[in-house]
Design a protein around this motif. Structure first.
Motif, PDB file in Angstrom:
ATOM      1  N   MET A 757      73.007   4.289  36.124  1.00 10.57           N
ATOM      2  CA  MET A 757      71.588   4.109  36.718  1.00 10.57           C
ATOM      3  C   MET A 757      71.708   4.011  38.212  1.00 10.57           C
ATOM      4  SD  MET A 757      70.894   0.735  33.962  1.00 10.57           S
ATOM      5  CE  MET A 757      69.118   0.708  34.515  1.00 10.57           C
ATOM      6  N   TYR A 760      69.464   6.622  40.262  1.00  9.76           N
ATOM      7  CA  TYR A 760      68.148   6.501  40.081  1.00  9.76           C
ATOM      8  C   TYR A 760      67.590   5.366  40.920  1.00  9.76           C
ATOM      9  CZ  TYR A 760      68.414  10.154  36.816  1.00  9.76           C
ATOM     10  OH  TYR A 760      68.704  11.486  35.989  1.00  9.76           O
ATOM     11  N   VAL A 817      64.266   1.787  35.864  1.00 12.09           N
ATOM     12  CA  VAL A 817      65.395   2.733  36.014  1.00 12.09           C
ATOM     13  C   VAL A 817      65.908   3.335  34.985  1.00 12.09           C
ATOM     14  CG1 VAL A 817      67.491   2.852  37.364  1.00 12.09           C
ATOM     15  CG2 VAL A 817      65.860   1.201  38.133  1.00 12.09           C
ATOM     16  N   ALA A 818      65.972   2.567  33.790  1.00 12.46           N
ATOM     17  CA  ALA A 818      66.486   3.213  32.660  1.00 12.46           C
ATOM     18  C   ALA A 818      65.578   4.283  31.946  1.00 12.46           C
ATOM     19  CB  ALA A 818      66.725   2.113  31.717  1.00 12.46           C
ATOM     20  N   TYR A 821      66.080   7.321  33.898  1.00 14.34           N
ATOM     21  CA  TYR A 821      67.298   7.949  33.507  1.00 14.34           C
ATOM     22  C   TYR A 821      67.145   8.817  32.294  1.00 14.34           C
ATOM     23  CZ  TYR A 821      72.164   8.830  31.889  1.00 14.34           C
ATOM     24  OH  TYR A 821      73.269   9.569  31.284  1.00 14.34           O
ATOM     25  N   LEU A 828      70.716   6.848  27.242  1.00 13.28           N
ATOM     26  CA  LEU A 828      71.241   6.011  28.102  1.00 13.28           C
ATOM     27  C   LEU A 828      72.428   5.328  27.449  1.00 13.28           C
ATOM     28  CD1 LEU A 828      72.072   4.934  31.114  1.00 13.28           C
ATOM     29  CD2 LEU A 828      70.118   3.447  30.970  1.00 13.28           C
TER      30      LEU A 828
END
Lengths: 1020, 293
Positions: A757, A760, A817-818, A821, A828
């Motif tokens: 992560m 990002y 953020v996840a 990704y 993830l």
């Protein structure tokens, strides 16, 4: 004959066809599938099946269902209303009253009946009301606390939001990790714990916090499914016939009558099972699934049946005729060694299954130089784990040939490995599912005949086969603690410093190896980890006898030698006029030491445990100053934080495909492995690791460590540890390994996620990847970011929490953020694994046993009263301090300690499997085999000393087994202190005490006079 | 283990119960609480094809007082007995047994009649009830007879009950002034434990503290609740003091016929009988003194 019966359960009427002899328990569980009511003993000894009948608690295993038509029956499923937990359930969740959970529904029933009549009961009233409910895990401390504080959970105050626990098992729903309630309750009953900062100087959000167990809500509502609770479509039921003789040759087995019985689907004997032998230690696989030629103990499996129901299977067993040629049997290891003794196995000459011969330094020279040498003989007892949940297994075969095995086990991976070995199929084609486990303590640490027979019967019948041990079966299966006969010799200098120690131990192994090779080594290897012993010799003989095989029980091989050593050290302290705690201080292990047998000690706060236990217990004011009949005693102990090596050598592979591999002084594959998978919206993390939650709390502490490393609250982490198809390999719950080893794996998997992560987050925050910190569901930069990004709209959304040295004005949501990704990369997912350090241990034979990345230390002070007329002991109080490194969940640590104290104290004074002269177990039940009830349990203070283990995740070490080790010696010493005489064979029963007191003409307090026991050999 | 195949006969009257029991004897047992019987059936120690439940005969329930005597219906549970205000106020030595017996879940189900009629040697009620001179009423279609408890037990798990008889109630006579009783039991743990050795003592004291009458009854150390005749001889006419109690303890130890088993050796049990005798007598004596006033 079936008759209709209408039962009013939890306010609903159920019409069900029953037979006259059906117990209410069996109807509730098997016909109505209300499996929250547990079957622990089936004869009214354990209370796990307690239900309320018109408000009164009763054992449903002793009630005929048909007699209870028209009565209001309440089971644990009837408590939570509209998804909200009842106050008593909330109290159990939040006060640490739950571990394995198997006793929990029954406990809640008894507690409810009491509170309905008496809303504000005294401690004694609570104990009386719960005296019929056995618990093997908690030591009753949390249960007592929960009932006492139940009223706190009645209001709609701070606890109201915790009701959500009933509809979700995520811990944050029942109290934020940093929530006031948890901190408050933790500090009320336990001293506040100071955390040593980690190397980075950070503090933790989820680690070091007493969040409620992640499975607590399931366990208080009866929703947690144990293997015996699982029911598959078209499932049939199996039972195993045990040998009726202790030693014999099977001449013939006639199964025709059993096969002819209506409802019997398959009967198998030794002829139907593979020739491949199995066991635990690869060098000594010596058991067949079902006996092929010989039987070597009463209860040894000789045949198995599958039938439409368990009752029919039981009937079928009684119709199997086995013709034995009875052979002479031997039940004592010393007799078994003698010339002419009956031989159990051709391969074990003189019945010696394992011989250990270790010699470090120059013991004889050191004895010659000692100021005082004392030699004593001690005898342990045959103790059985007695988890509340009986062993169980369900096997079924998928159409692609995959074996699916549900097993009540501590070691899913080793079960998978051993099933593959016996059934000659790849591990990858075996899926092991470990439902909720109701305690193990080592008794479920090996592949059982249930696992193997259910698989074979399922293959044969094409149907799922369920097999559950009765309480009696459990005793016959055995794998309890080895009874050890110990001759110990200790030499010290004038100041009590240990010069040399010599031990000779005969371990009564029972009929097969099981864990016994390791047990014999453990009995010697963990002795020098507690004290500096410069010269050490150990001769151990594990001898086979015609009794159920002994195995690994909590503290594996060590508790009895530890008991004996602690007693001997105290005796010698008394001889020299040195205070028993002081002599321990003088010899105490110190950090960063390689012991004489080459165990690598890292962190060690043993001294701190001695000092704290001494001060907290008021030792100096009490020792030697108590009246006769009152005693105080001290014991210390410690254990490994996970075995340094796997039980088998080489890589994970079908063992038939590989030869006997040479030992390599390094782990071949990672012992713990984890995957962290983030949900696509970034709001949840699923932690996958095959670490066996057996009641000890591993699911909870692994969740906490995962959350800490991810930087999100523990409430957003769900753990899936029960299915080998889903979760990667972890070696299991033995050798107290999960916190350290599993903890590393989950923490590393979580870090892997965070690292993915970082680009990002850095991009969004305008900082370097390395400067991103994840915490509390947000990602922060650790340095100021450029104005362009600030201008681009990164403004705080609400006040930041935490004390991280970051620019708190800037953050992005972790989930955002996840999601970014995922948009770019798909799933993830992070992975992590842990291998123990390479090169652990010395180069001598058996050097691997006892190796570990880290060791725990602890000290217990026991205070008790002895009725000098009857010999009855009442354990009044325990004060215990442990060095477990960083406690990941302090309440869980205290729970382990409290449980270990009650188990260990019971082991010292009342527990023993007894045999008659034909090898029949005299007490294969819970009214003959005595475990402490809540009325017998002492008051316990458990403290944790400051410690940080560099090799452990977040500085953590073990607590599960080390907590047992100080207990036996402390109790034995306190009894000696109260009576003026040492009793050196376990258990220290009233009868032995009375005899010893009688034999001692003029008794006086043990501390008043030197050397009350024979065997001293002063050297000038 | 599961229960074997059985036929259950739910009697609603004593007549039905007696008829069913005698029809199927010896293949039938009466079922009340079942806390002993069902365990024995599961373990195969008892093997019968018929159970005759008396649990629907409500007349067998309840505790009452008639002319100062205590009447306990056979189906009264141990919990109900222990909660009875009559027992708590005027027959309180019985609480020594009800409070220590098994665990709440068992006490809520087990019945007074069952605890007596099963004739298990370690049963808790028979010794104290015998020490209090209780008798049992045995009903049959032919009539009812009253049997003093000390004459009820024949051997371990054997009584004078005939196939057509039902134990319907227990009668404890009104304690005379100066009477006191107590039950002291020894077990290996504090909760939910079977008695290893137990002693009930009942005695009547004169104003001068001399023993007028005495009865010592042993539990768990003989096939039946054993009345120690020699203890009476030793105690009656003596001052109620330590010396007399010790002499009675010796008599009790001599009278005991303990076995060795998982709970202790015969020698140990015998020794504990002595201690329990002294303790039961001391408590009984104190209660007798209180009752004399």
């Amino acid at each position: 004959m079936m008759t209709p019966c209408t039962l009013a359960i939890n306010g609903h009427k159920h019409c069900v066809a029953v037979e006259a002899g059906d117990t209410l328990l069996d109807v509730i569980r098997d016909k109505l599938h209300l499996t929250g009511t547990k079957k622990g003993c089936n004869v009214g000894d354990c209370g796990a099946c307690t239900v309320l009948i018109d408000g009164q608690p009763m054992n449903s295993c002793l009630l005929l269902a048909v007699e209870f038509e028209g009565k209001a029956i309440t089971t644990v499923e009837g408590f939570a209303k509209s998804g909200k937990l009842a106050p008593i359930q909330k109290a159990f969740v939040h006060e640490g009253a739950i571990q394995c959970g198997y006793c929990t529904p029954g406990m809640i029933m008894s507690a409810t009946a009491l509170l309905n009549e008496n809303p504000d009961p005294s401690a004694d009233e609570i104990k009386e009301a719960l005296a019929g409910n056995l618990c093997r895990c908690t030591g009753y401390a949390g249960i007592l606390r929960a009932v006492q504080r139940c009223n706190n959970y009645r209001s709609d105050g701070t606890c109201a939001e915790k009701d959500r626990a009933a509809i979700g098992n995520c811990p944050d729903e029942v109290g934020s990790p940093r929530g006031a309630t948890d901190d408050e309750t933790a500090s009320k009953c336990k001293e506040p714990r100071r955390l040593k900062p980690a190397a980075q100087g950070s503090k933790y959000d989820s680690v070091g916090v007493s969040i409620p167990r992640v499975d607590a809500a399931d366990k208080v509502t009866g929703r947690a499914l144990y293997t015996g609770d699982v029911s598959l479509p078209n499932m049939i039921h199996g039972k195993i016939l045990g040998s009726s003789v202790a030693h014999g040759r099977i001449k013939q087995i006639d199964t025709s009558k059993a096969k002819a019985l209506e409802g019997v689907i398959a009967v198998i004997t030794g002829a139907d099972v593979p020739d491949t032998m199995y066991g635990v230690s690869p060098a000594r696989y010596d058991e067949h699934v079902l006996a092929k030629e010989k039987v070597r103990h009463v209860g040894e499996p000789v045949a198995a049946v599958a039938a439409v129901d368990e009752k029919t299977a039981e009937k079928a067993l009684s119709l199997i005729e086995v013709d034995y040629e009875e052979l002479p049997a031997v039940f004592d290891p010393v007799e078994a060694l003698a010339q002419g003794a009956p031989q159990l196995h051709d391969r074990y000459e003189r019945n010696i299954n394992t011989h250990v011969d270790q010699d470090f330094g120059d013991v004889e020279k050191a004895f010659a130089e000692s100021y005082r040498v004392r030699e004593e003989t001690f005898v342990g007892n045959h103790v059985y784990q007695s988890p509340l949940e009986p062993h169980a297994a369900i096997a079924t075969w998928d159409h692609d040939g995959t074996l699916v095995l549900y097993s009540s086990t501590q070691v899913p991976h080793y079960v998978q490995y051993m099933m593959a070995h016996v059934l000659h199929m790849p591990l990858g084609r075996i899926r092991v599912i470990r439902p909720t486990v109701g305690g193990g303590f080592g008794g479920k640490a090996a592949t059982s005949p249930l696992d193997l027979c259910s698989a074979i019967l399922s293959k044969k019948t094409g149907r799922p086969v369920k097999m559950v041990y009765s309480r009696e079966d459990m005793f016959h299966y055995g794998r309890g603690r080895h009874k050890q006969h110990m001759k110990f010799k200790l030499g010290v200098d004038r100041d009590g410093r240990i010069k040399a120690f010599d031990s000779e131990i005969y371990l009564d192994g029972g009929a097969y190896s099981s864990f016994g090779v390791a047990t014999a080594y453990y009995a010697g290897s963990v002795v020098p980890t507690l004290y500096h012993i410069p010269n050490y010799r150990y001769n151990g003989y594990r001898v086979v006898t015609n009794k159920p095989a002994c195995g690994a029980m909590r503290g594996h091989g060590v508790p009895q030698p530890r008991f004996a050593f602690e007693c001997l050290l105290t005796m010698i302290a008394d001889d020299l006029g040195i205070d028993p705690i002081e002599i321990r201080r003088r010899n105490a292990m110190t950090p960063n030491t390689i012991t004489v047998n080459e165990m690598d000690i890292g962190s060690c706060e043993f001294l701190a445990t001695l000092d704290a236990a001494c001060e907290k217990s008021g030792w100096n004011e009490k020792y030697g100053k108590l009246p006769r009949g009152k005693g105080i005693g001290v014991g210390s102990g410690g254990f490994v934080s996970g075995a340094g090596y796997c039980i088998y050598r080489g890589q994970v592979q079908l063992s038939h495909e590989k030869g006997r591999e040479p030992f390599q002084k390094r782990p071949i594959f990672p012992h713990a492995n984890a995957i962290v998978k983030i949900s696509e919206d970034g709001m949840a993390a699923v932690l996958l690791i095959g670490a066996a939650e057996i009641g000890q709390g591993s699911d909870t502490v692994l969740t906490q460590m995962c959350a800490e490393s991810l930087g999100i609250p523990a409430s957003r982490v769900r753990i899936r540890s029960e299915d080998s198809d889903i979760s990667p390999l972890d070696l299991g719950a033995y050798s107290s390994r999960i916190t350290l080893m599993g903890g590393h794996a989950v923490s590393r998997a979580a870090e892997d996620v965070v690292n993915k992560m970082r680009p990002y987050a850095a991009n969004m925050l305008g900082c370097n990847e390395a400067d991103v910190v994840a915490r509390g569901g947000r990602m922060f930069p650790t340095r100021a970011v450029d104005d362009a990004h600030r201008a681009a709209g990164f403004s705080p959304r609400g006040p930041a929490t935490g004390e991280q040295p970051v620019d708190e004005s800037l953050f992005v949501l972790w989930a955002e953020v996840a999601r970014k990704y995922f948009n770019d990369n798909g799933p993830l997912v992070g992975t992590g694994c842990y291998k123990p350090p390479e090169g652990l241990g010395g180069d001598y034979k058996g050097a691997t046993v006892g190796t570990s990345p880290a060791y725990s230390f602890g000290t217990s002070v026991c205070e008790l009263s002895v009725d000098l007329e009857t010999g009855k002991v009442k354990i009044d109080r325990f004060t215990d301090y442990h060095d477990c490194g960083t406690p990941i969940n302090p309440r869980a640590v205290h729970g382990q300690v409290e449980g270990a104290i009650v188990m260990g104290a019971g082991e010292t004074i009342m527990e023993e499997v007894q045999f008659d002269e034909k090898g029949q177990i005299l007490n294969p039940n819970l009214h003959g085999y005595l475990m402490m009830t809540i009325k017998d349990a002492p008051e316990i203070f458990s403290g944790i000393v400051d410690s940080y283990e560099p090799r452990g995740p977040f500085g953590a070490k073990e607590i599960g087994e080390g907590s047992t080790l100080p207990v036996l010696g402390a109790v034995a010493h306190a009894i000696a202190n109260a009576t003026g005489t040492w009793i050196k064979d376990l258990p220290i029963t009233p009868e032995k005490i009375l005899k010893a007191v009688r034999e001692k003409q003029k008794p006086s307090a043990i501390s008043d006079q030197p050397s009350p026991v024979s065997g001293e050999r002063p050297v000038t | 283990m599961h229960l074997p195949d059985i036929e259950l006969h739910e009697a609603t009257t004593l007549e039905e119960a007696a008829a069913a029991k005698s029809r199927y004897a010896p293949d039938a047992r009466l079922l009340a609480g079942g806390t002993d019987l069902l365990v024995d059936l599961k373990a195969g120690r008892v093997s019968v094809g018929h159970l005759v439940s008396v649990n629907r005969i409500d007349a067998l329930r309840g505790v009452s007082e008639t002319d100062g005597s205590l009447r306990i219906g056979a189906l009264t549970t141990i919990t109900q007995l222990g909660c009875s205000s009559i027992v708590r106020e005027r027959f309180s030595p019985i609480l020594d047994a009800t409070g220590k017996m098994a665990a709440p879940q068992i006490r809520n189900v087990a019945t007074v009649g069952g605890n007596i009629a099963c004739a298990v040697p370690c049963a808790d009620l028979p010794p104290i009830l015998t020490a209090m001179h209780a008798s049992v009423a045995l009903w049959s279609p032919k009539g009812e007879r009253s049997v003093p408890l000390e004459a009820f037990f024949v051997d371990a798990r054997q009584t004078v009950l005939r196939d057509d008889e039902v134990l319907t109630r227990v009668l404890v006579p009104k304690p005379p002034p100066g009477f006191g009783a107590a039950y002291a039991r020894f077990a290996l743990r504090d909760g939910n434990a079977i008695a290893v050795a137990a002693v009930a003592a009942g005695l009547t004291l004169g104003r001068d503290n001399t023993v007028r009458s005495a009865r010592i009854v042993l539990g768990a150390v003989a096939p039946i609740p054993k009345v120690v005749e020699a203890a009476r001889t030793v105690l009656v006419g003596k001052r109620a003091d330590e010396e007399a109690f010790s002499a009675a303890a010796v008599a009790a130890m001599e009278a005991a016929e303990p076995i060795s088993d998982v709970r202790g050796s015969a020698d140990f049990r015998r020794e504990v009988v002595g201690v329990m005798t002294r303790r039961a007598l001391a408590t009984a004596c104190r209660r007798a003194q209180e009752n004399a006033a």
